[in-house]
Design an enzyme around this catalytic site. Structure first.
Site, PDB file in Angstrom:
ATOM      1  N   SER A  57     -74.599  45.062   1.166  1.00 32.13           N
ATOM      2  CA  SER A  57     -73.547  45.827   1.868  1.00 32.13           C
ATOM      3  C   SER A  57     -72.241  45.579   1.145  1.00 32.13           C
ATOM      4  CB  SER A  57     -73.475  45.392   3.330  1.00 32.13           C
ATOM      5  OG  SER A  57     -73.462  43.967   3.424  1.00 32.13           O
ATOM      6  N   GLY A 117     -70.087  48.056   0.082  1.00 31.90           N
ATOM      7  CA  GLY A 117     -69.274  49.264   0.120  1.00 31.90           C
ATOM      8  C   GLY A 117     -70.125  50.515  -0.023  1.00 31.90           C
ATOM      9  N   ASP A 119     -65.674  60.723   4.670  1.00 24.73           N
ATOM     10  CA  ASP A 119     -66.006  59.696   3.678  1.00 24.73           C
ATOM     11  C   ASP A 119     -65.990  60.213   2.244  1.00 24.73           C
ATOM     12  OD1 ASP A 119     -66.425  57.974   5.786  1.00 24.73           O
ATOM     13  OD2 ASP A 119     -68.470  57.422   5.222  1.00 24.73           O
ATOM     14  N   HIS A 146     -54.476  43.053  37.134  1.00 25.16           N
ATOM     15  CA  HIS A 146     -54.860  41.632  37.135  1.00 25.16           C
ATOM     16  C   HIS A 146     -56.115  41.448  37.974  1.00 25.16           C
ATOM     17  CE1 HIS A 146     -54.589  37.303  37.074  1.00 25.16           C
ATOM     18  NE2 HIS A 146     -54.822  37.313  38.376  1.00 25.16           N
TER      19      HIS A 146
END
Ligand code: FAD
Ligand code: NAI
Length: 475
Positions: free
Chosen positions: A279, A281, A322, A454
């Site tokens: 792994s 890239g 990508d 809270h």
């Protein structure tokens, strides 16, 4: 005979299918082509993210987290378990079912939005009057013509030189998500996002995991203080991380996979494991696109060259996700897909790269947005930092998970938030508040003055913002 469209999208990963849906919403006649096949040879839109990335990795992380809780955490709650076991086949079948739900969901969404889906590989043929001819090679061969084309062909795993993935012994992310049994010894080359997420899955199930990382620093892109805290936690869990190594010859034999490497001191070492995940890239994917034939410009990494607005060098051809510069993240691909569809419609699509969050889904989780302390120092920017530990938070104590902290970095003069960095429980969800704040250019005082429920983990973010002004209340 051509089928004509206003817009043809090549690739149905998060960049492509979201671009197609947005374009259809804006009234365009849209085609979307995707080549991914499921195990039966049918369409499996969703790209890397859905099929071998974000979704299946998170499914396995969830399963292994349940197992780790059962093994290590439930006893403290008074819950006793006998004969704890893991059925890896069932875990994988559940993961596959989650993937299929997403594939089917995307097919449904494309249909609902009247996007014409073509299952096959799309490639440029030539420029024609009014656009581009695109051939589809798949179950059937088709010729399409589109006025505009959006390339969203994604990325694929980078292999070590001379060591192709066999997906049995030497695994990419694909094989890493399909291991049919828990290996006794697992090696990982690269301690990036995939290495740490996949390493976590198998370590939780009992594997001895060793990570070999070339760089001398752990998670160099992450804020140093956060990376150190995460490193401490991972080592405590039993993950063996070797930094500053030089990986040499890898041999696959009967006894497993042996990896020769020089350690940080330059000493020759050998790691022997049952499986090796590489792994290191990912590389942009343009194979089969016929980019060169039409003169689509690629850079030296093979990425499609685009300007700030995702325009390529060819008229009417855009590229997102990508396959272009920028972080390889699903939500970045989606944002670019939406922006391009809007730009084609004459609108002002916009992506703010400064507010893209990063999340690493390990435990503790790591999340950040904006600039790190080291980046601010390098830029000579005067800033104030405030941090707050989960250890001092009531909800974290009740959950039994008090590792980590939130850190807020704000401009010294204006108090505008410049970065927020988190390591700890559920920070993948907590980071959204920081993204909203930065998108509205909020100051640290804005977060400090907002009422947070809270008890909640989000109170840690508020306290970190208060700490910028040295007035945390609970620490
Ligand atoms: P892709 O998702 O790669 O899709 C491209 C599609 O185009 C594919 O379906 C491909 O088959 C198709 N295609 C390619 N060429 C052609 C052609 N010529 N014709 C037709 N179709 C073609 N990101 C996150 O944000 N969060 C995460 O948690 C996360 N986890 C990940 C985990 C792993 C293991 C991996 C590997 C990646 C992960 N990522 C994550 C990254 C994320 O998967 C990518 O950034 C994202 O998928 C990019 O989307 P894309 O649309 O650009 O490309
Ligand atoms: P990465 O870029 O995150 O990490 C690769 C690591 O390998 C780096 O630390 C690098 O220094 C190291 N490396 C490179 N060559 C090496 C060598 N020869 N020997 C040893 N180490 C070496 O890449 P990774 O993990 O493959 O993931 C690819 C991308 O996928 C990520 O960058 C991210 O964009 C995306 N992704 C996102 C996820 C998320 O958002 N949660 C999850 C998984 C992947």
């Amino acid at each position: 005979m051509y089928k004509t469209f206003d817009i043809i999208v090549i690739g149905a990963g998060p960049g492509g299918y979201i671009a197609a849906i947005r374009a259809a919403q804006l009234g365009f006649k849209v085609a979307c082509i995707d080549a991914w096949k499921n195990s039966a040879g049918g369409p499996a839109p969703g790209g890397t993210c859905t099929n071998v990335g974000c979704i299946p990795s998170k499914a396995l992380l969830q399963s292994s987290e349940h197992y780790a809780h059962a093994a290590h955490s439930l006893a403290a709650h008074g819950i006793g378990l006998k004969d704890l076991s893991i059925d890896v086949r069932k875990m994988l079948a559940r993961k596959d079912a989650v993937v299929k739900q997403n594939n089917d969901g995307i097919l449904f969404l494309l249909k609902k939005n009247k996007v014409s889906f073509f299952h096959g590989r799309g490639s440029f043929v030539k420029a024609v009057e009014g656009g581009w001819e695109i051939a589809v090679h798949g179950t059937a061969s088709e010729s399409l013509v589109g006025g505009q084309v959006i390339v969203a062909t994604g990325s694929s795993a980078r292999a070590l030189p001379g060591l192709p993935f066999d997906e049995e012994n030497v695994l990419s992310n694909d094989g890493a998500l399909r291991m049919g049994a828990v290996p006794a010894r697992l090696g990982l080359v690269g301690s990036g996002v995939i290495g740490l997420e996949m390493g976590s899955v198998w370590r939780r199930l009992g594997t001895q995991v060793t990570v070999l990382e070339a760089l001398p620093t752990f998670l160099g892109a992450v804020d140093e203080q956060i990376a150190k805290e995460a490193h401490k936690a991972f080592v405590k869990q039993g993950l063996k991380i070797e930094l500053g190594v030089k990986v040499g010859a890898v041999k696959v034999g009967r006894g497993g996979v042996s990896v020769a490497y020089d350690d940080a001191q330059g000493q020759a070492q050998t790691l022997t494991v049952d499986r090796l995940i590489v792994s290191i890239g990912r590389v942009p994917h343009t194979e089969g696109l016929n980019a060169h034939a039409v003169g689509l410009r690629l850079d030296e990494r093979g990425a499609v060259v685009v300007d700030d607005e995702c325009r390529t060098n060819l008229p009417g051809v855009w590229a997102v996700g990508d396959v272009v510069r920028g972080p390889m993240l699903a939500h970045k691909a989606e944002e670019e897909g939406v922006a391009v569809a809007e730009r084609i419609a004459g609108q002002h699509g916009h992506v703010d790269f400064n507010t893209i969050p990063w999340v690493i889904y390990t435990s503790p989780e790591i999340a950040w947005v904006g600039q790190t302390e080291q980046q601010l120092k390098a830029a000579g920017r005067a800033y104030r930092a405030g941090s707050f530990p989960f250890l001092a938070n009531g909800r974290a104590r009740a959950l039994g998970d008090t590792t980590g902290m939130v850190k807020v970095l704000a401009d010294a003069a204006s108090d505008e938030i410049l970065g927020v960095h988190m390591v700890g429980p559920q920070v993948s969800e907590l980071i959204a508040e920081a993204v909203v704040a930065m998108s509205f250019r909020a100051s640290s005082e804005d977060i400090a003055r907002i009422c947070h429920a809270h008890p909640s983990l989000a109170e840690v973010t508020k306290e970190a913002a208060l700490a910028v002004d040295k007035r945390a209340l609970n620490f």
